[in-house]
Design a protein around this motif. Sequence first.
Motif, mmCIF file in Angstrom:
data_model
loop_
_atom_site.group_PDB
_atom_site.id
_atom_site.type_symbol
_atom_site.label_atom_id
_atom_site.label_comp_id
_atom_site.label_asym_id
_atom_site.label_seq_id
_atom_site.Cartn_x
_atom_site.Cartn_y
_atom_site.Cartn_z
ATOM 1 N N GLU A 319 0.804 -1.223 -0.111
ATOM 2 C CA GLU A 319 -0.083 -0.038 -0.171
ATOM 3 C C GLU A 319 0.934 1.277 -0.169
ATOM 4 O O GLU A 319 0.556 2.136 -0.732
ATOM 5 C CB GLU A 319 -0.984 -0.016 1.393
ATOM 6 N N ALA A 320 1.816 1.318 0.819
ATOM 7 C CA ALA A 320 2.856 2.461 0.585
ATOM 8 C C ALA A 320 3.433 2.622 -0.678
ATOM 9 O O ALA A 320 3.689 3.803 -0.952
ATOM 10 C CB ALA A 320 4.061 2.061 1.777
ATOM 11 N N GLU A 322 2.124 1.727 -3.487
ATOM 12 C CA GLU A 322 1.173 2.416 -4.389
ATOM 13 C C GLU A 322 0.886 3.757 -3.889
ATOM 14 O O GLU A 322 0.766 4.591 -4.786
ATOM 15 C CB GLU A 322 -0.180 1.676 -4.074
ATOM 16 N N ARG A 323 1.049 4.063 -2.625
ATOM 17 C CA ARG A 323 0.783 5.627 -2.222
ATOM 18 C C ARG A 323 1.955 6.560 -2.930
ATOM 19 O O ARG A 323 1.720 7.504 -3.210
ATOM 20 C CB ARG A 323 1.024 5.456 -0.789
ATOM 21 N N ARG A 324 3.280 5.700 -2.831
ATOM 22 C CA ARG A 324 4.401 6.839 -3.113
ATOM 23 C C ARG A 324 4.137 6.880 -4.739
ATOM 24 O O ARG A 324 4.558 7.920 -5.303
ATOM 25 C CB ARG A 324 5.394 5.838 -2.984
ATOM 26 N N GLY A 326 1.362 7.307 -6.515
ATOM 27 C CA GLY A 326 0.498 8.516 -6.801
ATOM 28 C C GLY A 326 0.945 9.604 -6.321
ATOM 29 O O GLY A 326 0.776 10.690 -6.813
ATOM 30 N N LEU A 327 2.014 9.794 -5.421
ATOM 31 C CA LEU A 327 2.367 11.037 -4.610
ATOM 32 C C LEU A 327 3.508 11.488 -5.942
ATOM 33 O O LEU A 327 3.585 12.723 -6.135
ATOM 34 C CB LEU A 327 3.212 10.855 -3.514
ATOM 35 N N SER A 420 5.205 14.867 1.642
ATOM 36 C CA SER A 420 4.231 13.837 1.790
ATOM 37 C C SER A 420 5.016 12.580 1.076
ATOM 38 O O SER A 420 5.156 11.152 1.485
ATOM 39 C CB SER A 420 2.834 13.783 1.038
ATOM 40 N N VAL A 424 6.408 8.934 3.065
ATOM 41 C CA VAL A 424 5.953 7.576 2.351
ATOM 42 C C VAL A 424 7.365 6.824 2.385
ATOM 43 O O VAL A 424 7.494 5.639 2.526
ATOM 44 C CB VAL A 424 5.344 7.857 1.289
#
Length: 776
Positions: A319-320, A322-324, A326-327, A420, A424
Amino acid sequence: MRPRRLELEGFTAFREPTEIDFDGVDLFALTGPTGSGKSSIIDAMVFALYGAVPRHGRRDVAPVISTGRLEMKVRLDFEVAGRIHTVVRVVRRTSRGGANTDEARLESGGHVLAGTAAEVTERVTDLLGLDFDQFTKSVVLPQGEFARFLHDKPSARQDLLVSLLDLGIYEEVAKAARSRQAEAEGRAAEVRSRLGDLADVDPGAVAAAETRVEELTALLAEIEAGAPKLAELEERGREAAGRVRELEARRDALAALSAPEDLDELGSRLADARQAVAAATGRLAEAEQAVAAASQRSSRERSGRPSSCSSAAAQERKEAAERRAGLEEELRRAEADLAAAVAAEQAAEEALVAARDADLASHLRRSLGPGEECPVCGQVVAEVPPASPSGDLAAAEQRLSAAREERVAAEADRSRVATSLEEVDGRIARLDASLTDRPDDLEGLVARVAEAETALAAARNARDEARRELDAATGALEKAEEAAKRLTTDLIAARDTVASLAPPAIDPDDPAAGWHRLLRWRDETAPEVTSRLAAARAEVEELRRSYVEAEAALAVRCREAGLEPAGQLRDVVVEALTDARGIRDRLAADLERKQAWERSLEDLEVQAAVAKTLARHLSAAGFERWLLDEALRVLADGANQRLAQLAEGRYSLAVTSNLAFEVVDHQAADERRSVRSLSGGETFLVSLALALSLADHISAMAVSGAGRLDSIFLDEGFGTLDAETLETVASVISEIGAGGKMVGLVTHVRDLAHQLPVRFEVRSGPTTATVERVEA
């Protein structure tokens, strides 16, 4: 007038209807006993014509109504100038003993000529040419009156002739003449009084007034001829005074030009601020690159060989990751937005500079004219180019402020996303550390990660410091630019105050240099403006002096004409000329009235003199005496013609100088003797001759003109005459009848009546009188 038929009823002795036909009769006698009614027939004819009876006067007609009767009626048909007329009168008794005579009518040819008593009398008088008195003295002859006329004193005879011939009209004329004399003299006195009020009005006064009008007219023409010169001097004076005011304004505007106190300091501040912004922007870019490199290094160091981990940590690591991802995508967008905001800010800054240039050009264009030197390029402008849409300076400033706000917001957003992403990355590193086996060089790895984290933190701190430096430099630049903008605005405004003097061009991006150039130009231009101002003031004074001299010369002419030159000279002369024309016109009108009154006075004096002379001539001792003398001589001549036959030429009448009658006895050598020496028969014959002469001449001698005497009625007794004389009288009367006149005798002498061709015998009856026509 010739009577044709007479009808009477209820008239004196004729109680019953009675008709007397005179048709075809020229000579007749009314005969009958005394009191039978002979004279009543003559009275009836007179009453029918005039509504009055000679024996009773004009108003007293009640006695002619027959005793016991309530009314009487008379109708007379008579001929005048060949035309038959009918007159009818009816008289009725009243309850008070009088009589009503209103009912009367005059007709001819079926037409009513008059319908009342007064109208009938008036119309009959017009038809016969004789009024009642004249008719009863010339148609019905009162012989006894002429006996007194023959014997009376001259004064009494004169009064009688005045009455018979109606000569009283001349006394009325004389009275009217005296009245006209008095009226003319009264009007003449009034005119003299009016002329006294105009004693000073004469042709000389009118001529003097006309001369005054001509003098003022010439003066007005002179003033109007000089008016263009005065107007030119006045206009030139106004223009010169305007130039003085304009030069004074330019002088004052030049004197008011002064440089701001912080002019030089502001220039260095603006340059330093721009350099500081440029340096801070470079350092921020380097710091951003250092942060990016340190972040990548940290990520590499953390991503060593993985070890087994729990499924939860693996899921979190996924999940991290994927979050990265996106960021990272969001960071790329934030960096793109920041780059766009920076570009927009730069574009807004360029637009602001262009707007300032356009605004300055607009100011320059408004103050620039053909033939003037362009303050920017220094060339002479042949034609001012048309205005192009100028930039909106305020809008450009607002757009730059908005672009800067967007740029700051984009920087903040990028910083947020980068922070952010770093968080991450740290999380992923920790998860990786927990999920991987322990590396072989664990201490070295830890040291490298710690070093990478330290470097990253240092890079981030450096970046934040660079951002703070850029914000501070940007704020200082904004303040310096705002001050520069105010300086530029003040410079433009100051230059605009002297735009008419063609100040030098200025660079809006370098207001300090513009100010210095403008002040140097001020110092060079001020002496020239001062010199021109002095020359303009001298010109104003010269024009004023010329105007005063020209106006003073006209004022002298006004004083020479007796006018006080107060206010506008033309208005003074126009007012005086208007007054002079009014005086001239009034004097001319007064002179015209005076001359008219003088002519009227002359006419009135002539009228008064003529009226006075006429009144004197028409006095009893003047014209009347002469007229009576002539009338007596005419009557005497006419009577002598009759006496030649009646007295067989034995005597005749003569008129003395005092208007008395004398008898000329032709049988005694024409001896003259008094008429009182005549016998009774001789007196009758002389009186008859005078009566017939009067009948022949009265209408011609009477004032009212000739009457229509076609009939004569002699109501007189002939008893004093002998048979031979009666025969002579009858012969004379017959001659009169043969001459075309109707002659009627009222007599009771049978011998005389029987000598006439027709007689009407009147007899008294028990109830009424009757008349019978008898022809010889």
